[in-house]
Write an enzyme that holds these catalytic residues in place. Structure first.
Site, PDB file in Angstrom:
ATOM      1  N   GLU A 148     -15.889  -1.767  40.971  1.00 16.52           N
ATOM      2  CA  GLU A 148     -15.992  -0.510  40.430  1.00 16.52           C
ATOM      3  C   GLU A 148     -16.342   0.690  41.468  1.00 16.52           C
ATOM      4  O   GLU A 148     -15.914   1.904  41.109  1.00 16.52           O
ATOM      5  CB  GLU A 148     -17.137  -0.551  39.237  1.00 16.52           C
ATOM      6  CG  GLU A 148     -17.580   0.756  38.687  1.00 16.52           C
ATOM      7  CD  GLU A 148     -16.561   1.071  37.358  1.00 16.52           C
ATOM      8  OE1 GLU A 148     -15.489   0.328  37.317  1.00 16.52           O
ATOM      9  OE2 GLU A 148     -16.937   1.916  36.613  1.00 16.52           O
ATOM     10  N   THR A 161     -13.154  10.455  36.600  1.00 11.70           N
ATOM     11  CA  THR A 161     -14.617  10.055  36.444  1.00 11.70           C
ATOM     12  C   THR A 161     -15.242  11.051  37.678  1.00 11.70           C
ATOM     13  O   THR A 161     -16.229  11.900  37.457  1.00 11.70           O
ATOM     14  CB  THR A 161     -14.969   8.874  36.277  1.00 11.70           C
ATOM     15  OG1 THR A 161     -14.634   8.298  35.135  1.00 11.70           O
ATOM     16  CG2 THR A 161     -16.668   8.669  36.241  1.00 11.70           C
TER      17      THR A 161
HETATM   18  N1  HSE Z   1     -21.285   7.597  33.041  1.00 13.73           N
HETATM   19  C1  HSE Z   1     -20.512   7.929  33.797  1.00 13.73           C
HETATM   20  C2  HSE Z   1     -19.974   9.378  33.702  1.00 13.73           C
HETATM   21  C3  HSE Z   1     -19.380   6.791  33.774  1.00 13.73           C
HETATM   22  O1  HSE Z   1     -20.232   9.842  32.395  1.00 13.73           O
HETATM   23  O2  HSE Z   1     -19.700   9.969  34.609  1.00 13.73           O
HETATM   24  C4  HSE Z   1     -18.580   7.003  32.528  1.00 13.73           C
HETATM   25  O3  HSE Z   1     -17.514   5.965  32.844  1.00 13.73           O
END
Ligand code: HSE
Length: 316
Positions: free
Chosen positions: A135, A189
């Site tokens: 990841e 992201t």
């Molecule tokens: N929690 C993280 C975000 C990852 O919102 O940036 C979401 O996939």
């Protein structure tokens, strides 16, 4: 020397919804579909060789160190001091940048598959850091384990502390369904994280943690009205909603049909709505979809209850 139980296996790992409204970076849950498949074949050549990537993964790299599944597998092989190698096939059933934990599903499928080859498999707690290594490629440095933890553990998870991998499963109502709609646009992201403010006024923080507590109680007691009241986000949604076309109209359509809350799935562009029961989830999914259709935005709808199992062996 690490002993093997079998020489090949094919595994499915599910898509996930992270954040879940008020739980930015701390909540996530697994869906039944879509998901990624990884097939592993033990070879005599040490290291990881990616032989095939199909489905929605057309542009993903074949070099193992740049591929989420490849990197996750290599870190696990290194730690196990394995004297064998792996040939890998990846079948992606969701696009990257969908907000459905696509990279997490590939890394989790990979480490779960390697674990299934071992005579003495590791616990989820030990597998999690390997999946997170994969990841790391997608995260661009800042690791957020919400998708990976939800995918690996299944069910609805709380990441109480990411540095100690303190992951807790929260019970959910048996009739809780989710309508997820993925509009065919891409959000990276790491870019969506740059949109967030680094500070939160105290009053908004108070609202946020009150809603987090409300949501946990709602899930544990099947209180759908409390779920609807608690599923509000002061942290990410205010800044990220602009990334999703017609966000307010989507939310209104879902809530008017009777959804028990609506929000962005992860960093988007997918959106989700909680619903009591399958028939309502189908209606809410259709209502969300019709807003995208009216605006000529292609989309996919997924209706699912909470996937308690997480990854599973398909064959081998
Ligand atoms: N929690 C993280 C975000 C990852 O919102 O940036 C979401 O996939």
């Amino acid at each position: 020397m690490i002993a093997l139980h079998r020489e090949n296996v094919r595994v499915f790992a599910p898509a996930t919804v992270a954040n879940v409204g008020c739980g930015f970076d701390i909540f996530g849950f697994a869906l039944n579909e879509p998901g990624d498949e990884v097939r592993l074949q033990v070879t005599d050549n040490p290291g990881v060789s990616i032989a095939k990537i199909s489905g929605d993964g057309g542009l993903l790299p074949y070099q193992a160190q740049h591929n989420t599944a490849g990197r996750a597998l290599q870190s696990m092989l290194d730690t196990l001091q394995a004297d064998f190698g792996l040939e890998v096939e990846i079948r992606k059933k969701m696009p990257i940048g969908s907000g459905l934990g696509s990279s997490a599903a590939s890394s989790v499928a990979a480490v779960f598959a390697l674990n299934a080859l071992l005579k003495e498999p590791l616990s989820n707690e030990r597998l999690l850091p390997f999946a997170l290594e994969g990841e790391r490629i997608a995260a661009g440095g800042a690791l957020h384990p919400d998708n990976v933890a939800a995918c690996l553990y299944g069910g609805f998870v709380l990441i109480r502390d990411k540095s100690t991998y303190d992951i807790i499963n929260i019970p959910t109502p048996p009739d809780l369904y989710c309508a997820v709609v993925h509009p065919r646009i891409e959000i990276i992201t790491s870019e969506a994280r740059k949109m967030l403010k680094n500070q939160l006024p105290l009053q908004q923080a108070i609202t946020q943690w009150a809603n987090v507590a409300g949501m946990v109680i709602a899930l544990m007691t099947s209180d759908y009205d409390l779920l609807r009241r608690s599923l509000h986000d002061e942290v990410a949604e205010p800044d990220r909603a602009v990334l999703i076309p017609h966000y307010e109209a989507l939310k209104k359509a879902a809530l008017q049909k009777g959804a028990s809350g609506f929000g962005i799935s992860g960093s988007g562009p997918s959106v989700f709505a909680f619903c009591k029961g399958l028939p309502l989830a189908k209606k809410v999914g259709a209502a969300i979809r019709s807003v995208f259709q009216e605006n000529e935005i292609g989309n996919e709808v997924y209706i699912s209850d909470i996937n308690k199992q997480g990854p599973k062996i398909i064959s081998g």
